[in-house]
Design a protein around this motif. Structure first.
Motif, PDB file in Angstrom:
ATOM      1  N   ILE A  16       5.020 -10.453  -0.445  1.00 59.36           N
ATOM      2  CA  ILE A  16       3.604 -10.278  -0.114  1.00 59.36           C
ATOM      3  C   ILE A  16       2.760 -10.018  -1.365  1.00 59.36           C
ATOM      4  CG2 ILE A  16       3.891  -9.560   2.285  1.00 59.36           C
ATOM      5  CD1 ILE A  16       3.887  -6.712   1.422  1.00 59.36           C
ATOM      6  N   ASP A  17       3.298  -9.299  -2.335  1.00 54.98           N
ATOM      7  CA  ASP A  17       2.630  -9.050  -3.623  1.00 54.98           C
ATOM      8  C   ASP A  17       1.158  -8.648  -3.427  1.00 54.98           C
ATOM      9  OD1 ASP A  17       2.307  -8.740  -6.316  1.00 54.98           O
ATOM     10  OD2 ASP A  17       2.139 -10.886  -6.747  1.00 54.98           O
ATOM     11  N   ILE A  18       0.965  -7.508  -2.791  1.00 60.49           N
ATOM     12  CA  ILE A  18      -0.398  -7.008  -2.581  1.00 60.49           C
ATOM     13  C   ILE A  18      -0.561  -5.653  -3.263  1.00 60.49           C
ATOM     14  CG2 ILE A  18      -0.730  -8.218  -0.388  1.00 60.49           C
ATOM     15  CD1 ILE A  18      -0.024  -5.591   1.032  1.00 60.49           C
ATOM     16  N   GLU A  19      -1.792  -5.273  -3.480  1.00 60.54           N
ATOM     17  CA  GLU A  19      -2.067  -3.988  -4.114  1.00 60.54           C
ATOM     18  C   GLU A  19      -1.540  -2.842  -3.238  1.00 60.54           C
ATOM     19  OE1 GLU A  19      -5.901  -1.401  -5.804  1.00 60.54           O
ATOM     20  OE2 GLU A  19      -6.162  -3.431  -5.001  1.00 60.54           O
ATOM     21  N   PHE A  20      -0.947  -1.850  -3.891  1.00 56.74           N
ATOM     22  CA  PHE A  20      -0.393  -0.720  -3.146  1.00 56.74           C
ATOM     23  C   PHE A  20      -1.497   0.164  -2.576  1.00 56.74           C
ATOM     24  CE2 PHE A  20       0.839   3.692  -2.720  1.00 56.74           C
ATOM     25  CZ  PHE A  20       2.026   3.627  -2.022  1.00 56.74           C
ATOM     26  N   SER A  21      -1.274   0.644  -1.372  1.00 53.13           N
ATOM     27  CA  SER A  21      -2.116   1.695  -0.802  1.00 53.13           C
ATOM     28  C   SER A  21      -1.270   2.470   0.200  1.00 53.13           C
ATOM     29  CB  SER A  21      -3.361   1.124  -0.119  1.00 53.13           C
ATOM     30  OG  SER A  21      -3.031   0.550   1.123  1.00 53.13           O
ATOM     31  N   PRO A  22      -1.540   3.738   0.406  1.00 52.19           N
ATOM     32  CA  PRO A  22      -0.761   4.530   1.360  1.00 52.19           C
ATOM     33  C   PRO A  22      -0.790   3.962   2.776  1.00 52.19           C
ATOM     34  CG  PRO A  22      -2.062   5.974  -0.053  1.00 52.19           C
ATOM     35  CD  PRO A  22      -2.507   4.577  -0.336  1.00 52.19           C
ATOM     36  N   THR A  23      -1.941   3.462   3.183  1.00 51.37           N
ATOM     37  CA  THR A  23      -2.036   2.930   4.548  1.00 51.37           C
ATOM     38  C   THR A  23      -1.222   1.649   4.710  1.00 51.37           C
ATOM     39  OG1 THR A  23      -4.092   1.814   3.896  1.00 51.37           O
ATOM     40  CG2 THR A  23      -4.296   3.947   5.000  1.00 51.37           C
ATOM     41  N   ARG A  24      -1.218   0.791   3.683  1.00 56.48           N
ATOM     42  CA  ARG A  24      -0.417  -0.430   3.751  1.00 56.48           C
ATOM     43  C   ARG A  24       1.080  -0.094   3.811  1.00 56.48           C
ATOM     44  NH1 ARG A  24      -3.834  -4.029  -0.699  1.00 56.48           N
ATOM     45  NH2 ARG A  24      -5.390  -4.812   0.794  1.00 56.48           N
ATOM     46  N   LEU A  25       1.491   0.898   3.009  1.00 57.01           N
ATOM     47  CA  LEU A  25       2.890   1.309   3.034  1.00 57.01           C
ATOM     48  C   LEU A  25       3.268   1.790   4.434  1.00 57.01           C
ATOM     49  CD1 LEU A  25       5.419   1.761   1.193  1.00 57.01           C
ATOM     50  CD2 LEU A  25       4.662   4.130   0.974  1.00 57.01           C
ATOM     51  N   ARG A  26       2.388   2.559   5.026  1.00 57.38           N
ATOM     52  CA  ARG A  26       2.643   3.082   6.379  1.00 57.38           C
ATOM     53  C   ARG A  26       2.775   1.947   7.391  1.00 57.38           C
ATOM     54  NH1 ARG A  26       3.861   3.897  10.806  1.00 57.38           N
ATOM     55  NH2 ARG A  26       2.776   5.052  12.429  1.00 57.38           N
ATOM     56  N   GLU A  27       1.891   0.976   7.340  1.00 62.84           N
ATOM     57  CA  GLU A  27       1.927  -0.120   8.308  1.00 62.84           C
ATOM     58  C   GLU A  27       3.173  -0.984   8.130  1.00 62.84           C
ATOM     59  OE1 GLU A  27      -0.069  -0.583  10.896  1.00 62.84           O
ATOM     60  OE2 GLU A  27      -0.963   1.334  10.307  1.00 62.84           O
ATOM     61  N   LEU A  28       3.545  -1.259   6.868  1.00 58.54           N
ATOM     62  CA  LEU A  28       4.722  -2.099   6.617  1.00 58.54           C
ATOM     63  C   LEU A  28       6.012  -1.391   7.009  1.00 58.54           C
ATOM     64  CD1 LEU A  28       3.678  -3.625   3.176  1.00 58.54           C
ATOM     65  CD2 LEU A  28       3.907  -4.846   5.351  1.00 58.54           C
ATOM     66  N   ALA A  29       6.010  -0.045   6.987  1.00 60.08           N
ATOM     67  CA  ALA A  29       7.201   0.713   7.363  1.00 60.08           C
ATOM     68  C   ALA A  29       7.505   0.584   8.850  1.00 60.08           C
ATOM     69  CB  ALA A  29       7.017   2.184   6.990  1.00 60.08           C
TER      70      ALA A  29
END
Length: 352
Positions: free
Chosen positions: A44-57
């Protein structure tokens, strides 16, 4: 540990995963070695963010971040590390995290949905993260203990100075100071680890530690330089004791052995241990001379080498001191006045 300390974006994302009652497997770094362990998933190579990490988990599979933690590179990955790598974990997620970390050298984080814990595997070590409140409470208690240790260290150090001036030092006196120095070092290290885990929340704890560390007694090295080979000088053995080795052995002592002054006496080269604690010893003068701020360390070395122990040094006059290379009249007077001041302080303490 700094990268996952409270206040960082990664820690925010991990705590969001915990609050969402979701598990996760996250690799902190990517290279050819990691790629060879992966199957499935998608880049996916997208910018890190806490919310994105949460959704992908929320999806099955591991998440792979860039080494600098600025981008989420892959998600939904199936990690297949070498199953023959010894692992202490039994759960599938944690075992995979441990083996992947060992095989690749990259830190791997396992978030447990059932245990509600965050565990990081790095350099073959397992470390379970704690909440800021728990760490802060522990650090605060440790600071209180350090304050008591420092008070006691100052007391025994001042007593040692007086005993050195009066030439009545015993192995017990020296071992007590060394013991206290090591106790202060150990608890200071514990607090520093807590500060590291606290991240931005550890600023006040760090300031308090810095304040307590100021004037917390002599360095261990100068005490050891004074007494490490006292047994040999007293004819109680021929072994030359290495100072660096003593420091390593001292750090390796468990708590029961650290409180045993006889064990410290053995490290100093006294074979009798506890039976030698009342033996008289004389310092070389490193510690007291190091307290004269106008005297550089290389000149401290020359002064100590010139005289046979502290008592001979205390009796030296300005003319004798001036004969040492690099010691002019001004420095000779500074040394003489500094040593006289130590003697006067000792005398005042005796009659206080």
């Amino acid at each position: 540990m700094v990268k996952i300390a409270p206040g960082t974006e990664l820690r925010d994302g991990l705590e969001r995963i915990l609050r969402g009652r979701t598990g996760a497997l996250i690799v902190l770094g990517f290279d050819r070695g990691i790629e060879q362990l992966t199957t499935g998933g998608f880049p996916i190579d997208i910018e890190f963010s806490p919310t994105r990490l949460r959704e992908l988990a929320k999806m099955d599979g591991a998440i792979i971040l860039s080494k600098d933690l600025t981008r989420i590179l892959h998600a939904g990955i199936h990690l297949v590390p070498d199953p023959t790598i010894p692992a202490t974990e039994t759960g599938t997620r944690h075992r995979t995290a441990e083996q992947t970390s060992i095989q690749t050298g990259y830190p791997v984080i396992a978030v447990s949905q059932s245990m509600n814990t965050i565990t990081i595997y790095v350099d073959g070590q397992r470390h379970q993260l704690e909440g800021s409140e728990t760490i802060l409470a522990r650090a605060t208690q440790a600071l209180s203990t350090l304050e008591r240790y420092k008070t006691r260290l100052v007391e025994v150090t001042n007593a040692l100075s007086n005993q050195e001036i009066e030439n009545v030092v015993t192995v017990r006196d020296v071992a007590t100071v060394i013991q206290r120095l090591e106790m202060v070092r150990r608890i200071s290290e514990e607090i520093r680890r807590d500060i590291l885990e606290l991240g931005v929340n550890g600023r006040l704890v760090g300031l308090h530690l810095e304040e307590l560390s100021t004037g917390a007694g002599p360095s261990l090295s100068v005490v050891l330089r004074d007494y490490a080979n006292a047994a040999r000088r007293a004819g109680m053995g021929d072994t030359i004791v290495d100072i660096n080795q003593i420091e390593q052995q001292l750090a390796a002592l468990d708590s029961p052995h650290l409180v045993d002054l006889g064990q410290i006496a053995i490290l100093l080269g006294f074979p009798g241990g506890a039976s030698d604690l009342d033996h008289h010893v004389e310092p070389r003068g490193f510690r007291l001379l190091s307290g004269i701020t106008s005297l550089p360390q290389h000149l401290v070395e020359r002064v100590v080498q010139r005289f046979d122990g502290l008592q001979e040094l205390m009796a030296a006059n300005v003319d004798e001191l001036q004969q040492i290379e690099g010691i002019g009249e001004g420095r000779a007077r500074s040394v003489r006045e500094g040593l006289s001041r130590f003697a006067e302080d000792s005398l005042l303490e005796r009659y206080r």
